[in-house]
Design a protein around this motif. Structure first.
Motif, PDB file in Angstrom:
ATOM      1  N   ASP A 236     -19.031 -10.806  25.423  1.00 12.61           N
ATOM      2  CA  ASP A 236     -19.016 -11.990  24.556  1.00 12.61           C
ATOM      3  C   ASP A 236     -17.721 -11.981  23.751  1.00 12.61           C
ATOM      4  O   ASP A 236     -17.544 -11.141  22.870  1.00 12.61           O
ATOM      5  CB  ASP A 236     -20.233 -11.969  23.610  1.00 12.61           C
ATOM      6  CG  ASP A 236     -20.284 -13.186  22.672  1.00 12.61           C
ATOM      7  OD1 ASP A 236     -19.413 -14.076  22.791  1.00 12.61           O
ATOM      8  OD2 ASP A 236     -21.194 -13.241  21.825  1.00 12.61           O
ATOM      9  N   MET A 237     -16.812 -12.894  24.079  1.00  8.34           N
ATOM     10  CA  MET A 237     -15.600 -13.058  23.279  1.00  8.34           C
ATOM     11  C   MET A 237     -15.897 -14.174  22.279  1.00  8.34           C
ATOM     12  O   MET A 237     -15.735 -15.363  22.581  1.00  8.34           O
ATOM     13  CB  MET A 237     -14.408 -13.409  24.169  1.00  8.34           C
ATOM     14  CG  MET A 237     -13.966 -12.257  25.061  1.00  8.34           C
ATOM     15  SD  MET A 237     -13.473 -10.809  24.083  1.00  8.34           S
ATOM     16  CE  MET A 237     -12.990  -9.676  25.386  1.00  8.34           C
TER      17      MET A 237
ATOM     18  N   ALA B 267     -18.476  -2.702  20.054  1.00  7.12           N
ATOM     19  CA  ALA B 267     -17.495  -3.608  19.448  1.00  7.12           C
ATOM     20  C   ALA B 267     -16.116  -2.957  19.391  1.00  7.12           C
ATOM     21  O   ALA B 267     -15.819  -2.210  18.469  1.00  7.12           O
ATOM     22  CB  ALA B 267     -17.959  -3.986  18.044  1.00  7.12           C
ATOM     23  N   PRO B 268     -15.269  -3.223  20.371  1.00  9.01           N
ATOM     24  CA  PRO B 268     -13.932  -2.631  20.392  1.00  9.01           C
ATOM     25  C   PRO B 268     -13.000  -3.292  19.370  1.00  9.01           C
ATOM     26  O   PRO B 268     -13.118  -4.482  19.100  1.00  9.01           O
ATOM     27  CB  PRO B 268     -13.450  -2.903  21.810  1.00  9.01           C
ATOM     28  CG  PRO B 268     -14.193  -4.126  22.241  1.00  9.01           C
ATOM     29  CD  PRO B 268     -15.516  -4.073  21.549  1.00  9.01           C
ATOM     30  N   ALA B 269     -12.058  -2.490  18.848  1.00 10.76           N
ATOM     31  CA  ALA B 269     -11.110  -3.010  17.859  1.00 10.76           C
ATOM     32  C   ALA B 269      -9.719  -3.223  18.447  1.00 10.76           C
ATOM     33  O   ALA B 269      -8.901  -3.916  17.856  1.00 10.76           O
ATOM     34  CB  ALA B 269     -11.020  -2.051  16.667  1.00 10.76           C
ATOM     35  N   ASP B 270      -9.430  -2.603  19.580  1.00  4.05           N
ATOM     36  CA  ASP B 270      -8.128  -2.855  20.211  1.00  4.05           C
ATOM     37  C   ASP B 270      -8.316  -2.878  21.724  1.00  4.05           C
ATOM     38  O   ASP B 270      -9.400  -2.580  22.233  1.00  4.05           O
ATOM     39  CB  ASP B 270      -7.066  -1.834  19.767  1.00  4.05           C
ATOM     40  CG  ASP B 270      -7.481  -0.402  20.059  1.00  4.05           C
ATOM     41  OD1 ASP B 270      -7.945  -0.136  21.187  1.00  4.05           O
ATOM     42  OD2 ASP B 270      -7.352   0.448  19.156  1.00  4.05           O
ATOM     43  N   VAL B 271      -7.246  -3.246  22.424  1.00  6.61           N
ATOM     44  CA  VAL B 271      -7.389  -3.478  23.861  1.00  6.61           C
ATOM     45  C   VAL B 271      -7.687  -2.169  24.606  1.00  6.61           C
ATOM     46  O   VAL B 271      -8.482  -2.162  25.549  1.00  6.61           O
ATOM     47  CB  VAL B 271      -6.149  -4.207  24.429  1.00  6.61           C
ATOM     48  CG1 VAL B 271      -6.318  -4.455  25.924  1.00  6.61           C
ATOM     49  CG2 VAL B 271      -5.938  -5.540  23.715  1.00  6.61           C
ATOM     50  N   GLN B 272      -7.105  -1.060  24.140  1.00  5.60           N
ATOM     51  CA  GLN B 272      -7.419   0.218  24.782  1.00  5.60           C
ATOM     52  C   GLN B 272      -8.904   0.554  24.639  1.00  5.60           C
ATOM     53  O   GLN B 272      -9.559   0.958  25.595  1.00  5.60           O
ATOM     54  CB  GLN B 272      -6.574   1.348  24.171  1.00  5.60           C
ATOM     55  CG  GLN B 272      -6.834   2.708  24.817  1.00  5.60           C
ATOM     56  CD  GLN B 272      -6.427   2.737  26.279  1.00  5.60           C
ATOM     57  OE1 GLN B 272      -5.269   2.503  26.610  1.00  5.60           O
ATOM     58  NE2 GLN B 272      -7.380   2.983  27.176  1.00  5.60           N
TER      59      GLN B 272
ATOM     60  N   LEU C  41     -19.000  -6.748  22.543  1.00  4.86           N
ATOM     61  CA  LEU C  41     -18.869  -7.839  21.578  1.00  4.86           C
ATOM     62  C   LEU C  41     -17.446  -7.868  21.023  1.00  4.86           C
ATOM     63  O   LEU C  41     -17.096  -7.090  20.137  1.00  4.86           O
ATOM     64  CB  LEU C  41     -19.898  -7.669  20.452  1.00  4.86           C
ATOM     65  CG  LEU C  41     -20.099  -8.877  19.547  1.00  4.86           C
ATOM     66  CD1 LEU C  41     -20.687 -10.060  20.306  1.00  4.86           C
ATOM     67  CD2 LEU C  41     -20.998  -8.526  18.370  1.00  4.86           C
ATOM     68  N   GLY C  42     -16.628  -8.744  21.592  1.00  2.00           N
ATOM     69  CA  GLY C  42     -15.261  -8.936  21.110  1.00  2.00           C
ATOM     70  C   GLY C  42     -15.143 -10.312  20.484  1.00  2.00           C
ATOM     71  O   GLY C  42     -16.137 -10.961  20.175  1.00  2.00           O
TER      72      GLY C  42
ATOM     73  N   ILE D 296     -15.587   2.504   7.026  1.00  2.00           N
ATOM     74  CA  ILE D 296     -16.552   2.808   8.091  1.00  2.00           C
ATOM     75  C   ILE D 296     -16.451   1.688   9.110  1.00  2.00           C
ATOM     76  O   ILE D 296     -16.638   0.516   8.775  1.00  2.00           O
ATOM     77  CB  ILE D 296     -17.993   2.920   7.564  1.00  2.00           C
ATOM     78  CG1 ILE D 296     -18.105   4.134   6.625  1.00  2.00           C
ATOM     79  CG2 ILE D 296     -18.990   3.057   8.728  1.00  2.00           C
ATOM     80  CD1 ILE D 296     -19.471   4.293   5.984  1.00  2.00           C
ATOM     81  N   ARG D 297     -16.111   2.078  10.333  1.00  2.00           N
ATOM     82  CA  ARG D 297     -16.010   1.081  11.403  1.00  2.00           C
ATOM     83  C   ARG D 297     -17.075   1.371  12.455  1.00  2.00           C
ATOM     84  O   ARG D 297     -16.911   2.264  13.291  1.00  2.00           O
ATOM     85  CB  ARG D 297     -14.622   1.126  12.045  1.00  2.00           C
ATOM     86  CG  ARG D 297     -14.504   0.188  13.253  1.00  2.00           C
ATOM     87  CD  ARG D 297     -13.098   0.124  13.771  1.00  2.00           C
ATOM     88  NE  ARG D 297     -12.703   1.269  14.572  1.00  2.00           N
ATOM     89  CZ  ARG D 297     -12.856   1.342  15.897  1.00  2.00           C
ATOM     90  NH1 ARG D 297     -13.409   0.350  16.562  1.00  2.00           N
ATOM     91  NH2 ARG D 297     -12.451   2.421  16.551  1.00  2.00           N
ATOM     92  N   PRO D 298     -18.183   0.630  12.424  1.00  2.00           N
ATOM     93  CA  PRO D 298     -19.162   0.814  13.494  1.00  2.00           C
ATOM     94  C   PRO D 298     -18.549   0.385  14.831  1.00  2.00           C
ATOM     95  O   PRO D 298     -17.983  -0.707  14.932  1.00  2.00           O
ATOM     96  CB  PRO D 298     -20.309  -0.122  13.097  1.00  2.00           C
ATOM     97  CG  PRO D 298     -20.115  -0.379  11.636  1.00  2.00           C
ATOM     98  CD  PRO D 298     -18.635  -0.340  11.429  1.00  2.00           C
ATOM     99  N   ILE D 299     -18.633   1.273  15.801  1.00  2.00           N
ATOM    100  CA  ILE D 299     -18.165   0.937  17.154  1.00  2.00           C
ATOM    101  C   ILE D 299     -19.367   0.482  17.980  1.00  2.00           C
ATOM    102  O   ILE D 299     -19.291  -0.468  18.731  1.00  2.00           O
ATOM    103  CB  ILE D 299     -17.463   2.151  17.799  1.00  2.00           C
ATOM    104  CG1 ILE D 299     -16.235   2.532  16.960  1.00  2.00           C
ATOM    105  CG2 ILE D 299     -17.064   1.842  19.245  1.00  2.00           C
ATOM    106  CD1 ILE D 299     -15.626   3.880  17.320  1.00  2.00           C
ATOM    107  N   SER D 300     -20.491   1.189  17.804  1.00  2.00           N
ATOM    108  CA  SER D 300     -21.746   0.679  18.378  1.00  2.00           C
ATOM    109  C   SER D 300     -22.435  -0.115  17.268  1.00  2.00           C
ATOM    110  O   SER D 300     -22.641   0.406  16.173  1.00  2.00           O
ATOM    111  CB  SER D 300     -22.624   1.833  18.858  1.00  2.00           C
ATOM    112  OG  SER D 300     -22.925   2.706  17.794  1.00  2.00           O
ATOM    113  N   LEU D 301     -22.728  -1.368  17.540  1.00  2.00           N
ATOM    114  CA  LEU D 301     -23.422  -2.201  16.539  1.00  2.00           C
ATOM    115  C   LEU D 301     -24.927  -2.069  16.734  1.00  2.00           C
ATOM    116  O   LEU D 301     -25.706  -2.150  15.795  1.00  2.00           O
ATOM    117  CB  LEU D 301     -22.984  -3.652  16.673  1.00  2.00           C
ATOM    118  CG  LEU D 301     -21.474  -3.887  16.525  1.00  2.00           C
ATOM    119  CD1 LEU D 301     -21.156  -5.369  16.639  1.00  2.00           C
ATOM    120  CD2 LEU D 301     -20.948  -3.326  15.220  1.00  2.00           C
TER     121      LEU D 301
END
Lengths: 183, 248, 353
Positions: C103-104, C139-144, C167-168, C278-283
């Motif tokens: 989902d973008m 939820a990724p924060a960058d393209v890598q 989820l982007g 705090i950056r949740p990567i898994s929501l």
């Protein structure tokens, strides 16, 4: 070191490609880079712009709000982004399509007749490369050799034969600002 | 002692839940027999709909999916694209195929998906209790058309076979009925022919089967057979609408 | 391994193919069109199949069919299209099928805008379809990280037999960054002996199904699903933490918004503020334990979202009243600037450094 660049112009002026080339060149030098385009209906003929960040540290926000450099290829872009550049930053103006001066007196402003220079070289479509050549000369953010290396990666093998004329455009762009600085 | 008739291996031993006099059972048998006769039961993957035949996955003796309402053709598309050499079919009713799943059946046909569809048209929503379907006849009573279907506000019944026959990707389209032994034999023949179209890789095929629903029509099974003949067949003419070779 | 500069959306496609995904069913919607375009161009080259479905509803049901048939399969869309897919996602969760859904996100509600937003947090983490289900949401924060999570997402989907959502938002989909594809040896994955491939006359039919007409049976199925979600909560939390033991205030944000928060933090640090992240990567599963580790003397937690406040509910549940919570959000496709966040932090701290 962090360069935050806004490149803006009409759709079709090669604004996006120029940004990608700059970004790729930064990557060739193993710097941290990001490229963020405006997207949507305006891509189809209206104004287009992209944000490029080249940094020695990981890139935080890819959205450029406080630009170190703005490169504007048409007048609406100057009107829109002139205020986005930080004090002491660079503003590169394509005078071929912009008939006014900058209202900012706290910036390094460079006036470059990019379309005229490109037409002299035989192809108006490389005006973007003239501006890129000027940018590199001013900031030394990346080396022009990196641009040559990135060229085929960005534009593909089918465009590789266009590298010589693009090199010329980069050189002419660099010369244009050298002469401005010397004047 | 010679065996003159035995239950097809294409069906499981599970007793069906269908109402007395419903013709789903006959249609299940025809589909199952056709798969056995063509030797495809063991590599068949079927898709059950939402509606009276929602539990078809318990009855067909092959791998099955149960699909969301109307989406069987999309599910079958996913299956067939992954397993192009398996025999894939959907079994759908008229609410499922002609109403909520109209887009899915039209576009599966339009893409020429190489699976087969059995479309059971009994002119009513059976499972939910007798509501009006797009195929309900003018004047026919339904729980959501208590005074009979009114053309002025609900339009005329939709003829799916005729509609699908306008789509080039649908290379086999035939309407049959199961109200008499003769019609049942013709139905079997059509189902076999339709399935062969898939096995030969020619494209999408559909057999529309006119079926009865004595429970929701509110009449006896015998009356239902007659009602089908006197009311449905005149509006939904039997016959073939498209065969391979007819598509330019 | 050499890096390549890729647009987020194209990187999704490349990562999926690297992960062994060979089936893609989609429908066009901005700002994710580069994903189906990439797949239509590339899947055929590796023996895969691309189908442009007639709708998002059809696309997700094709995914259901393909996943039930044992394939690695993906679909992608953006917010309004993801809303349409909820029917199929609920069926996929109910029938326990593995797949990856991207989902973008764009601005909403309704047709909204095409600019980046984060208004689908509830839809993604609460299970937007009918019934009692959850799915893994990354939820990724960058393209890598987008590439890495897509690849990992396929494994998680197979391990837990569950849909996994990436989820982007429009920003990460459209931006270009350097990426490399780390091809690890695949984890040991469970065999898909439940898939429909034809009985071959050797076993009882496999049935892909989410219908249980007997209430007892359906309750048992739900108990089994909940046990799986509990296992996911136990094993699959992912979070990035920065300086939360010493911070006077902790920012929390996911996806691209977390990067803007990071830029704000470095500005604030230059002015002498102690700010954590705090950056949740898994929501889903939400990394709630991270919030328990925050310095007790902190003034509070500032949630930043490109929405009117959705993840903040999970932040509040995690803090359970321990610290005050604050919120800063932009909506409609507006992206918060680092300066806005800096100002909000100063407003909360009232000049205390």
């Amino acid at each position: 070191m962090e360069e935050r660049i806004i490149i803006a112009g009409f759709g079709g002026q090669g604004v996006m490609a120029m940004g990608q080339l700059l970004t790729y060149s930064g990557m060739v030098e193993e710097k941290n880079v990001s490229w963020l385009p405006s997207y949507g209906p305006e891509m189809r003929g209206g104004t287009a712009n992209c944000n490029v960040t080249i940094s020695s540290d990981p890139v935080g926000s890819p959205v450029v709000v406080e630009a170190t450099t703005a490169i504007v290829l048409n007048k609406p872009s100057l009107d829109k982004f002139e205020t986005s550049v930080v004090t002491g930053g660079n503003l590169l103006i394509n005078t071929s399509l912009i008939d006014r001066k900058s209202n900012r007196d706290d910036l390094n402003v460079y006036y470059i007749p990019a379309n005229e220079i490109a037409i002299e070289l035989g192809n108006v479509r490389i005006a973007n490369m003239v501006m890129l050549g000027a940018y590199i000369e001013i900031t030394k953010a990346i080396s022009v050799d990196s641009v040559y290396k990135a060229f085929e990666k960005v534009f593909g093998e089918s465009k590789a034969h266009l590298l010589p004329i693009n090199k010329q455009a980069l050189e002419k762009g660099a010369e244009a600002v050298k002469s401005l600085v010397n004047a | 002692m010679a065996i003159v008739f035995e239950k097809t291996k294409g069906l499981t031993d599970k007793p069906t839940h269908y109402c007395p006099g419903c013709t789903h059972g006959i249609i299940h048998r025809l589909v199952a027999e056709a798969m056995v006769e063509l030797g495809v039961l063991e590599n068949a993957i079927g898709v059950a709909p939402v509606g009276c035949s929602v539990l078809a996955y318990d009855y067909f003796n092959c791998d099955m999916h149960q699909a969301a309402h109307g989406r069987a053709p999309a599910v079958a598309t996913g299956i067939k694209r992954v397993h192009p050499n398996n025999f894939v079919f959907t079994y759908q009713g008229d609410g499922d195929l002609a109403s909520i799943g109209a887009a899915e059946i039209v576009h599966a046909a339009h893409r020429g998906e190489k699976f087969s569809t059995i479309f059971v048209n009994n002119a009513i929503y059976g499972m939910t209790g007798g509501q009006m379907a797009p195929t309900t006849l003018i004047g026919q009573k339904a729980t959501t058309a208590p005074y009979g279907r009114d053309e002025a506000t609900t339009g005329k019944p939709i003829r799916m076979s005729e509609l699908l026959a306008t789509i080039d990707g649908a290379v086999f389209v035939e309407r049959v009925a199961v109200n008499t032994p003769a019609n049942i034999r013709k139905a079997k023949k059509a189902i076999l022919e339709c399935f062969k179209v898939q096995l030969e890789g020619k494209g999408f095929g559909i057999v529309e089967v006119l079926s009865t629903c004595p429970t929701n029509w509110g009449i006896t099974p015998v009356e239902a057979m007659k009602w089908l003949e006197n009311n449905m067949i005149p509006y939904y003419p039997l016959g073939n609408f498209r065969k391979p070779g007819e598509v330019e | 391994m050499t890096k390549v500069l890729m647009k987020g959306n194209e990187a999704v496609g490349a990562a999926a193919i690297a992960a062994g995904c060979r089936y893609f069913f989609g429908y066009p919607i901005t700002p994710q069109n580069e994903i189906p375009e990439y797949m239509s161009r590339e899947l055929g080259k590796v023996g895969g199949v691309f189908v442009q479905a007639e709708s998002e509803v059809a696309a997700i049901n094709m995914v259901y069919g393909a996943a039930g048939s044992g394939a690695r399969v993906m679909t992608s869309s953006s917010s309004p299209g993801i809303a349409l897919k909820q029917e199929g996602i609920s069926y996929i969760a109910g029938a326990e099928l593995p797949c990856v859904i991207v989902d973008m996100m764009r601005g909403g509600p309704g047709l909204g805008s095409i600019q980046p937003a984060q208004g689908d947090y509830f839809l993604a983490t609460r299970g937007g379809g009918n019934g009692d289900y959850r799915m893994i949401v990354l939820a990724p924060a960058d393209v890598q990280e987008l590439v890495d999570l897509v690849i990992e997402g396929f494994d998680l989907a197979d391990i837990y037999r569950t849909p996994v959502m990436i989820l982007g938002d429009g920003m990460i989909g459209q931006m270009m960054e350097p990426v490399e594809f780390k091809t690890e040896a695949n984890k040991e994955l469970p065999e898909k002996d439940w898939a429909t491939v034809g009985t071959g006359g050797k076993r009882k039919p496999n049935v892909i199904n989410s219908l249980y007409l007997q209430a007892e049976d359906l309750e048992n199925h739900n108990i089994k699903l909940q046990a799986k979600f509990a296992k996911i909560r136990e094993n699959e939390k992912r979070v990035e933490k920065y300086n939360i033991e010493n911070a006077d205030i902790v920012l929390t944000a996911y996806g691209t918004t977390s990067r803007i928060a990071k830029t704000a933090i470095s500005k604030l640090e230059k002015e002498g503020y102690k700010v954590g992240l705090i950056r949740p990567i898994s929501l889903y599963p939400f990394p709630n334990e991270a919030y328990e580790e925050i310095n007790e003397d902190a003034k509070g937690v500032l949630t930043i979202e490109m929405s009117s406040g959705q993840m903040i509910d999970d932040v509040r549940l995690s803090l359970n009243g321990k610290l005050p919570t604050y919120f800063y959000g932009r909506t409609g496709g507006m992206v918060p600037s680092p300066e806005e966040i800096v100002n909000k932090v100063k407003e909360i701290l009232g000049g205390d450094k």
